[in-house]
Every structure is written in C-alpha cells, then in structure tokens.
Design a protein around this motif. Structure first.
Motif, mmCIF file in Angstrom:
data_model
loop_
_atom_site.group_PDB
_atom_site.id
_atom_site.type_symbol
_atom_site.label_atom_id
_atom_site.label_comp_id
_atom_site.label_asym_id
_atom_site.label_seq_id
_atom_site.Cartn_x
_atom_site.Cartn_y
_atom_site.Cartn_z
ATOM 1 N N TYR A 238 -3.786 -7.886 -2.970
ATOM 2 C CA TYR A 238 -3.124 -6.948 -3.880
ATOM 3 C C TYR A 238 -2.653 -5.753 -3.055
ATOM 4 C CZ TYR A 238 -2.028 -4.694 -8.312
ATOM 5 O OH TYR A 238 -1.363 -4.120 -9.373
ATOM 6 N N GLN A 239 -1.414 -5.352 -3.271
ATOM 7 C CA GLN A 239 -0.805 -4.334 -2.418
ATOM 8 C C GLN A 239 -1.549 -2.996 -2.501
ATOM 9 O OE1 GLN A 239 3.378 -4.231 -3.521
ATOM 10 N NE2 GLN A 239 3.430 -6.469 -3.574
ATOM 11 N N ALA A 240 -1.728 -2.387 -1.332
ATOM 12 C CA ALA A 240 -2.364 -1.072 -1.262
ATOM 13 C C ALA A 240 -1.692 -0.232 -0.187
ATOM 14 C CB ALA A 240 -3.851 -1.225 -0.980
ATOM 15 N N TRP A 241 -0.401 -0.486 0.019
ATOM 16 C CA TRP A 241 0.282 0.165 1.133
ATOM 17 C C TRP A 241 1.030 1.444 0.733
ATOM 18 C CZ3 TRP A 241 2.430 -5.277 1.241
ATOM 19 C CH2 TRP A 241 3.467 -5.460 0.344
ATOM 20 N N ASN A 242 0.815 1.938 -0.496
ATOM 21 C CA ASN A 242 1.473 3.184 -0.911
ATOM 22 C C ASN A 242 0.703 4.423 -0.489
ATOM 23 O OD1 ASN A 242 3.722 2.025 -2.347
ATOM 24 N ND2 ASN A 242 2.259 1.369 -3.894
ATOM 25 N N GLY A 243 -0.580 4.261 -0.164
ATOM 26 C CA GLY A 243 -1.382 5.420 0.173
ATOM 27 C C GLY A 243 -1.742 6.246 -1.053
ATOM 28 N N VAL A 244 -2.380 7.399 -0.818
ATOM 29 C CA VAL A 244 -2.841 8.292 -1.878
ATOM 30 C C VAL A 244 -2.279 9.689 -1.608
ATOM 31 C CG1 VAL A 244 -4.863 9.325 -2.981
ATOM 32 C CG2 VAL A 244 -4.950 6.952 -2.182
ATOM 33 N N SER A 245 -1.711 10.309 -2.625
ATOM 34 C CA SER A 245 -1.119 11.631 -2.445
ATOM 35 C C SER A 245 -2.185 12.665 -2.111
ATOM 36 C CB SER A 245 -0.370 12.055 -3.714
ATOM 37 O OG SER A 245 -1.287 12.364 -4.753
ATOM 38 N N GLU A 246 -1.754 13.773 -1.535
ATOM 39 C CA GLU A 246 -2.685 14.833 -1.151
ATOM 40 C C GLU A 246 -3.417 15.391 -2.363
ATOM 41 O OE1 GLU A 246 -2.689 18.564 1.999
ATOM 42 O OE2 GLU A 246 -0.788 17.787 1.221
ATOM 43 N N ALA A 247 -2.713 15.494 -3.476
ATOM 44 C CA ALA A 247 -3.347 16.013 -4.692
ATOM 45 C C ALA A 247 -4.389 15.042 -5.227
ATOM 46 C CB ALA A 247 -2.278 16.298 -5.751
ATOM 47 N N ASP A 248 -4.052 13.757 -5.293
ATOM 48 C CA ASP A 248 -4.996 12.773 -5.816
ATOM 49 C C ASP A 248 -6.176 12.552 -4.883
ATOM 50 O OD1 ASP A 248 -3.808 12.236 -8.245
ATOM 51 O OD2 ASP A 248 -2.525 10.649 -7.459
ATOM 52 N N LEU A 249 -5.975 12.782 -3.589
ATOM 53 C CA LEU A 249 -7.048 12.571 -2.627
ATOM 54 C C LEU A 249 -8.274 13.432 -2.961
ATOM 55 C CD1 LEU A 249 -7.536 11.011 0.091
ATOM 56 C CD2 LEU A 249 -6.958 13.152 1.248
ATOM 57 N N ASN A 256 -4.744 3.573 -6.697
ATOM 58 C CA ASN A 256 -3.750 2.660 -6.137
ATOM 59 C C ASN A 256 -2.524 2.699 -7.044
ATOM 60 O OD1 ASN A 256 -2.257 0.620 -4.980
ATOM 61 N ND2 ASN A 256 -3.856 -0.941 -5.130
ATOM 62 N N TYR A 257 -1.374 3.115 -6.497
ATOM 63 C CA TYR A 257 -0.156 3.250 -7.304
ATOM 64 C C TYR A 257 0.579 1.920 -7.479
ATOM 65 C CZ TYR A 257 -1.017 8.068 -5.805
ATOM 66 O OH TYR A 257 -1.602 9.289 -5.528
ATOM 67 N N ALA A 258 0.209 0.911 -6.727
ATOM 68 C CA ALA A 258 0.896 -0.378 -6.836
ATOM 69 C C ALA A 258 0.767 -0.930 -8.256
ATOM 70 C CB ALA A 258 0.314 -1.374 -5.843
ATOM 71 N N THR A 265 -1.505 -0.803 -18.614
ATOM 72 C CA THR A 265 -2.291 -1.229 -17.456
ATOM 73 C C THR A 265 -1.365 -1.657 -16.312
ATOM 74 O OG1 THR A 265 -2.396 -3.483 -18.317
ATOM 75 C CG2 THR A 265 -4.216 -1.976 -18.890
ATOM 76 N N PRO A 266 -1.804 -1.460 -15.062
ATOM 77 C CA PRO A 266 -0.961 -1.858 -13.925
ATOM 78 C C PRO A 266 -0.665 -3.348 -13.931
ATOM 79 C CG PRO A 266 -2.758 -0.424 -13.213
ATOM 80 C CD PRO A 266 -3.048 -0.796 -14.635
ATOM 81 N N TYR A 267 0.475 -3.708 -13.368
ATOM 82 C CA TYR A 267 0.861 -5.114 -13.243
ATOM 83 C C TYR A 267 -0.181 -5.844 -12.403
ATOM 84 C CZ TYR A 267 3.732 -9.217 -12.193
ATOM 85 O OH TYR A 267 4.207 -10.492 -12.056
ATOM 86 N N ASP A 268 -0.676 -6.965 -12.898
ATOM 87 C CA ASP A 268 -1.842 -7.602 -12.277
ATOM 88 C C ASP A 268 -1.507 -8.536 -11.127
ATOM 89 O OD1 ASP A 268 -0.714 -9.719 -13.591
ATOM 90 O OD2 ASP A 268 -2.418 -10.127 -14.903
ATOM 91 N N ASN A 269 -0.216 -8.742 -10.826
ATOM 92 C CA ASN A 269 0.136 -9.655 -9.735
ATOM 93 C C ASN A 269 1.029 -8.980 -8.699
ATOM 94 O OD1 ASN A 269 -0.341 -12.353 -8.776
ATOM 95 N ND2 ASN A 269 1.831 -12.796 -9.115
ATOM 96 N N GLU A 270 0.783 -7.706 -8.460
ATOM 97 C CA GLU A 270 1.530 -6.968 -7.434
ATOM 98 C C GLU A 270 0.922 -7.318 -6.070
ATOM 99 O OE1 GLU A 270 4.383 -3.315 -7.270
ATOM 100 O OE2 GLU A 270 3.859 -4.761 -8.814
ATOM 101 N N VAL A 271 1.195 -8.526 -5.610
ATOM 102 C CA VAL A 271 0.470 -9.067 -4.466
ATOM 103 C C VAL A 271 1.406 -9.404 -3.316
ATOM 104 C CG1 VAL A 271 -1.353 -10.019 -5.925
ATOM 105 C CG2 VAL A 271 0.614 -11.453 -5.312
ATOM 106 N N ASP A 272 0.774 -9.522 -2.142
ATOM 107 C CA ASP A 272 1.399 -10.111 -0.974
ATOM 108 C C ASP A 272 0.808 -11.506 -0.834
ATOM 109 O OD1 ASP A 272 3.016 -9.535 1.617
ATOM 110 O OD2 ASP A 272 1.158 -10.423 2.339
ATOM 111 N N ASN A 273 1.660 -12.520 -0.821
ATOM 112 C CA ASN A 273 1.218 -13.915 -0.849
ATOM 113 C C ASN A 273 1.905 -14.645 0.305
ATOM 114 O OD1 ASN A 273 0.870 -16.693 -1.432
ATOM 115 N ND2 ASN A 273 0.684 -16.270 -3.619
ATOM 116 N N TYR A 274 1.135 -14.987 1.343
ATOM 117 C CA TYR A 274 1.758 -15.515 2.556
ATOM 118 C C TYR A 274 0.842 -16.539 3.213
ATOM 119 C CZ TYR A 274 4.556 -15.335 6.876
ATOM 120 O OH TYR A 274 5.370 -15.643 7.940
ATOM 121 N N ARG A 275 1.460 -17.548 3.805
ATOM 122 C CA ARG A 275 0.720 -18.570 4.563
ATOM 123 C C ARG A 275 1.365 -18.719 5.932
ATOM 124 N NH1 ARG A 275 -1.714 -24.463 3.051
ATOM 125 N NH2 ARG A 275 -1.884 -25.253 5.188
#
Length: 710
Positions: A238-249, A256-258, A265-275
């Motif tokens: 599940y994607q986590a590459w957006n980081g966390v803002s200074e305020a939210d930190l 996780n903003y993804a 509720t957040p979209y449940d398939n915001e994923v990176d899927n690779y083989r």
C-alpha cells in the motif's frame, strides 16, 4: 581464493578467521571479476553469510547494511519492510551500482535499486561487498559513489534444511524455508528457497504482502562449472510515498494521505503491485593453469502497476469520451503500468600467475520498457477501458574493462583498471509530454589506478578513479532546449588499515569532485514539472574511521565514524511565484548538498555472558540533513541517535546444526526521527511559504526469530 572480511563494524570480523563454514571457500568467478580483492587499493567492506543470517529478521537489504560506514537508510512504511532507501556518503540509490552475482540489478531507466522487488533475497545471499567511491569497474550503471555486490552462487558442501520464522511489531511476519542438497555425486548441487513476508507497517495502511522464491542448480568438475539460477519477487505494497506534513508530524506522525482523495474512508487498493523474475545462466571453464573464462546470460522480466483513486478528473485528460450522462469530469481509478524486459550477457577472462592478475571483462545489455496507463473505473460512467498513453523506451548498454593487478617486490601492488562504456537511450515520449522523443548516445571512458603496500598486517593504499553517468529517464523530460548533460566524478582515496587477531582499525580520506552533477533546483520544465539541472562544480570530502577490538574474552567493541563536507558551488534556486506565474531566482556561492550529513557514526558492543549466548548493543547517529540544496535551517531533517539491542542463542544440539533464537529490540529510547523527506516553496500574496514533508520511522519496536537448521 580465500576472501578476507575487511573491517566490518561487527566484531564477528575478528572471530571468523578460524570459524567453520558450510560453503566452499571459493569466490564464484562471475563475482570475482567485479569485486575488489583484499589488497586492492579501494575502500570496501565485506559482510559474510553468518553476519547476514544474524540480522535477517525480515527488514530489507538497506537495514542490514545500516551499521556499515557512511550509510543512512530510510523506509516509506517506517519499519524497514516494503519500499526502503539507502545513501552511502550522501549518494542515493540511483548512483549506487548494485549487482547480483555480477549481473546488473539497477533499473535501467531510473537507475534506482528497488529491493522491495526481491523480498527476503538476503536469505539466499552468501556474501556482500560494499565499495565506497568509484571502486572497480563493474557491470551496469556506473558506480557514482558506491557499489553493492551480492553473491548467492557459493557451493554449499553439506546437505541441510532451514526453517526460519520471525514475528514482530506491526504484525510483521516472515516465513522462510531453505534447502541445500550439498554435493550430489560429487558434481551436482541444488539450492532452493520459498519466502513469505507481510507487515501492517508503522505508517497507517502501509501494508506489505511479499512473496519470493529462489532456485539454483549447478554442475561442477575440476575445470568446468555450469549453473542456472532463477529467483522471483512479487510485491503488493500500500502506497506510503507521500510523506507526512510538518504540521501533521506533531500530532499524527503515522498518517498516510494515499487514497484520501476518495470521500469517506480512504481507497482500499491504493497499491503498488509488481512482479520481477530473474533468470541467470553461468558457464565457467579453466582453460589452462591460471587462466579461467566465464560467461553469463541473464533475463529480468518485470511487470506491474500502481493504482490510484483520483477525484474530479476530466475525461478529456485521459482521452476518454464523455459518458451518456454528459458529465465532463468524474472520480476515477487509474493504473500506471510498467512492462519490461532486461537481458544481456556478461563475460570475463581471468589470468593469475606469480603476482600478476589480469581480468578482461564486460557486458552487453538491452532494456525494453513499455509505459502505459489505464482508467479502470469512473464514478460517472466509463464507456470503455483503454490506454490513455502507451509509450515505449529502449536502453542499450555495452562495456568492456581490463584490470591489471601486479605485485611489485615483496610488499607493493600496482592496480590499473580501464573501462569503456557506451549507452544509448531511445525514449518514445513521456506521460505528460508524449511528443518529446529522446535519442541520446553516451561514450564513456572510466580509468582507475592505485597502489597498495601490505606488510606485517598493515595495509596502505591510494587510488584515483573517474566515473561517468548518463542522466535518468526523468531528466530527459526537461524539454528540447534543456536536455541534461552526463555527470562525471573524480574520486581520490587514501587509506590505512591495521589488522591483528585481537583488534583492527582503519582510516580513509576521500575527495569526490563532480562535474555537472544533476540536482533539483526548483526549475520547471516545458510541462511544468521539476527536473534535475546540471551544476558545474560540487564535491564530497571526508574521513572514514573504523575499528574493532576484543576487550576481554567476553566483551568486544566495534565502531565507525564518518566526518564529511559536501558542497555545491554557484547554486541557483528557483521558487514558484503564484502571484504572476514566474519563478524567483536565488544565487548561492556555496551550499551543502541535500541529504548529506556531516557526521555519521555507528557502534556495537558485543557481550558473551555464557556459552552460545550473544548480546549486542547497537547505536547509530546521523547528523542533520538539509531537504534541499539551499542550506536553509527551515528545510532540514534533525540529527538523531537510535539504540537497539540484539540477543541470540545458538543451539548446540548436533541435529540442529547451529540453529538460532534471535530477539531484537529496536529504538529502545523511542526516538522520534525522520531520515528522509522533501520540501517545496512558493510565493503567494507576496509571502514565501515553505512546506516540508517527512518520512517518520517507528519508535520502539521488536522482532523475534527462530532459525532452525537441520
């Protein structure tokens, strides 16, 4: 030829000299061609299988290397599982050459090393060599600060089965089964592994679901060896590459903003899927006394996508017809696909006799990549599913190198190394700029030379090397008038080492000067995106200190320290001005290079209070890092120190063959720290706003593992 462990920060380097091993003490020829020997005049660290096995509880490769000199690691999910990153001497993974059994691993287009594509690969690795600086000539993208070479092809002489399981914080679970046949009929061998790894991640919803296998079979005689190796990794993260803002930190560092563009509720398939599947076929033959030939064919097959929920997108932007409802925009789900083949041949001819070692080697590789995107769902209706962009890319790479190591008298050795490399980029277009075609050819000559003095357990060496590197795929999107230049690195290394049974220490001075280093400046390209720009002059200079000692029979200590200065000269910053649509420019005579701490240190105290039991206190310090190249105190990562505890107990039952129980408690002081992030600034209403985003790491967390060897 016996491999010599060189000043790893673990005290096992002190004790391993007489240790028994279950692998034949022989460097596979395809690896020997690209590694530096113990007395070669290059800065290096060797890590043996036992040290890897002690640490391998599910975290990715960068975290196993975390306590080696000049290394800083990070993790999108915050716990070392899933997408991870590594920097060596401030150099990121796109400038670190990675090879697997001498075969290039870096992504051909981005030059990145995505270790998430090879889950639990470390369970099949027998040894690792890290070369800092330019190092020796290798296959794949030029080493522009460091090289990591991993070997899996050692011959295991005894039959064994391993069942390794670990569990820890954030529901992190690893299950591994390994089988080594040993020598069958004195000629055949089979090695196999199956792995499963899953984690919820420290960051919210930063889950990982990873699977992999490894299979290698070999036929060997006194003069000939034939080995086929295949391994594969399947990752869904599940994607986590957006980081966390200074305020939210400050209030919710695990957010996780993804997926949050979806209402509710957040979209449940915001994923990176690779083989990614790897196939390697090696053949080596002893042509005559001291003369060996090796060649290898390889194929890497990769395919996958990342999926995103996007709110209020225009159908026209995806070349989609307006649905019957007449709506021109809609929430939608899109997939961005990469479908690629990377294949080629590596080869080497090695001659060794009476103080002379000659190697002639090289590789020919080709990459075929297809980038395309699909919309798979739209809230307001989707009349058809089709590709809204479909762009091909090809990259060809050929290199030939010659290495000569000559003993001069009893104590001196001369080393020379010359590589030619030719690279062709052929890019059909880019997602945001599909009409921009690129065809570039680069012709590089990479010379290296050095001399070493080895006497009475002293090693002194100095070397000078040149490396050249082509731009990455994204750099070419700068536009027709802003095409990037290749980068060049001049590296000077000066080292001294002392190795005794009870202690060892070493010091390395380095100076790495860059011509036309590509860095982010904030300047926008033809389509409004930020791309890297060549900076004429920059450098990294520092000293690396390391050592280990046996204080008492039950207490050992090891440590390393890097102090460095990392500077850009005549740096020009660009800041968006939203008031008038222009960019404001700021000039700096000299600034610190982003993500380049001036101090990095690590240390380990190892206790053996009773037989078969080992306790380790592991500390890591990283100085402050700037998020960009302006040396602005408002855009930085704070310095941090973490302390871990590792305990392992080895079972001495004969039928268990050295099985281990391992417990690791990470970050025992619950330090809240961020080793990675990004920043951007802009003017609005005549005021400057700076937004910083961070990738937080987990506080106190634990893992327990049981490795059973039968």
């Amino acid at each position: 030829m016996k491999r010599t462990a060189l000043l790893t920060i673990s005290t096992c380097a002190l004790l391993a000299a007489q240790a028994q091993t279950d692998t034949i003490d022989l460097v596979p020829v395809e690896v020997k061609a690209v590694r530096a020997s113990a007395t070669a005049p290059f800065t290096k660290t060797n890590i043996k299988k036992e040290e890897i096995r002690k640490q391998n509880l599910g975290q990715d490769l960068p975290f196993i290397l975390n306590n080696t000199p000049s290394v800083v690691v990070n993790s999108d999910a915050g716990n070392g599982v899933g997408y991870t990153g590594i920097r060596i001497r401030g150099t990121d993974a796109t400038r670190i050459n990675v090879t697997l059994n001498g075969v290039p691993f870096n992504d051909a287009e981005s030059s990145g090393a995505f270790f998430v594509d090879l889950p639990d690969f470390l369970s099949s690795v027998n040894s690792i060599q890290i070369q800092r600086g330019v190092g020796t000539s290798s296959n794949g993208a030029g080493a522009f600060g460091a090289t990591i070479n991993l070997s899996t092809n050692d011959l295991v002489k005894n039959r064994n089965i391993e069942i390794n399981n670990s569990y820890g914080s954030f529901n992190t679970l690893k299950n591994t089964v390994l089988y080594n046949s040993g020598l069958l009929g004195k000629h055949f061998t089979v090695d196999a592994r199956l792995s499963r790894l899953s984690s919820d991640g420290y960051i919210d919803r930063a889950t990982s679901d990873l699977r992999s296998y490894y299979l290698s079979t070999a036929y060997t005689t006194e003069k000939t060896g034939l080995r086929f190796t295949t391994f594969s990794g399947k990752e869904i993260t599940y994607q986590a590459w957006n980081g966390v803002s200074e305020a939210d930190l400050k209030v919710n560092r695990r957010i996780n903003y993804a997926g949050m563009e979806k209402e509710g509720t957040p979209y449940d398939n915001e994923v990176d899927n690779y083989r990614q599947d790897h196939y390697q076929l090696f053949f080596n033959h002893k042509l005559a006394q001291g003369l060996t030939f090796n060649t290898g064919l390889f194929l890497v097959r990769g395919k996958g996508y990342y999926e995103q929920y996007k709110a209020d997108e225009n159908y026209a932007d995806y070349n989609l017809p307006v649905p019957a409802s007449g709506e021109t925009s809609s929430d939608l789900v899109r997939q961005l696909w990469l479908d690629n083949y990377y294949y080629g041949n590596t080869f080497s001819l090695q001659y060794e006799k009476e103080g002379t070692a000659l190697t002639l080697g090289g590789a020919i590789t080709n990459y075929d990549g297809n980038h395309y995107g699909k919309v798979i769902w739209a809230e307001k209706g989707l009349s058809e599913i089709k590709k809204w962009y479909d762009l091909d890319a090809q990259k060809s790479d050929a290199n030939v190198y010659a290495k000569w190591q000559q003993k001069l008298g009893a104590y001196w050795q001369l080393y020379t190394d010359l590589q030619w490399r030719g690279v062709t980029h052929d890019i059909e277009g880019f997602r945001y700029n599909p009409t921009l075609g690129v065809k570039q050819f680069y012709n590089f000559l990479n010379p290296k030379a050095g001399i070493s003095y080895n006497r009475n357990n002293w090693l002194l060496y100095t070397s000078y090397g040149v490396a050249n590197k082509e731009p990455n795929r994204d750099d070419f999107e700068a536009g027709v008038a802003q095409q990037p230049l290749a980068e060049r690195l001049h590296d000077l290394e000066l080292g001294i080492e002392k190795n005794e049974k009870a202690y060892n220490w070493g010091a390395t001075l380095y100076y790495m000067r860059y011509d036309n280093q590509l860095v982010l400046t904030g300047k926008i390209n033809d389509v409004g995106s930020y791309t890297r720009t060549n900076i004429k002059d920059s450098y990294r200079a520092g000293i690396e200190l390391q050592g280990a000692t046996r204080i008492t029979p039950w207490l050992q200590a090891a440590a390393n320290l890097t102090l460095s200065k990392n500077k850009l000269k005549n740096f020009e910053e660009y800041i968006d001005n939203y008031d008038d649509g222009t960019q404001k420019q700021n000039m700096y005579n000299e600034t610190t290079i982003a993500f380049s701490p001036s101090a990095i240190s690590s240390g380990i105290l190892t206790f053996t209070p009773v037989k078969n039991t080992e306790l380790q206190l592991i500390g890591k310090y990283v100085g402050k890092q700037y998020l960009d190249n302006t040396e602005n105190e408002q855009r930085k990562l704070d310095a941090y120190y973490t302390q871990d505890i590792r305990a392992n107990y080895t079972f001495q039952k004969k039928w268990l063959k050295g099985s281990k129980l391992i417990f690791q408690l990470n970050n025992i002081f619950n330090t809240l720290y961020e080793p990675n992030g990004y920043t951007f600034s802009y003017y609005y209403n005549n005021a400057l706003t700076t937004e910083n985003y961070y990738f937080p790491m987990a506080g106190t967390n634990w893992t327990i593992g049981l490795n059973i060897k039968l």
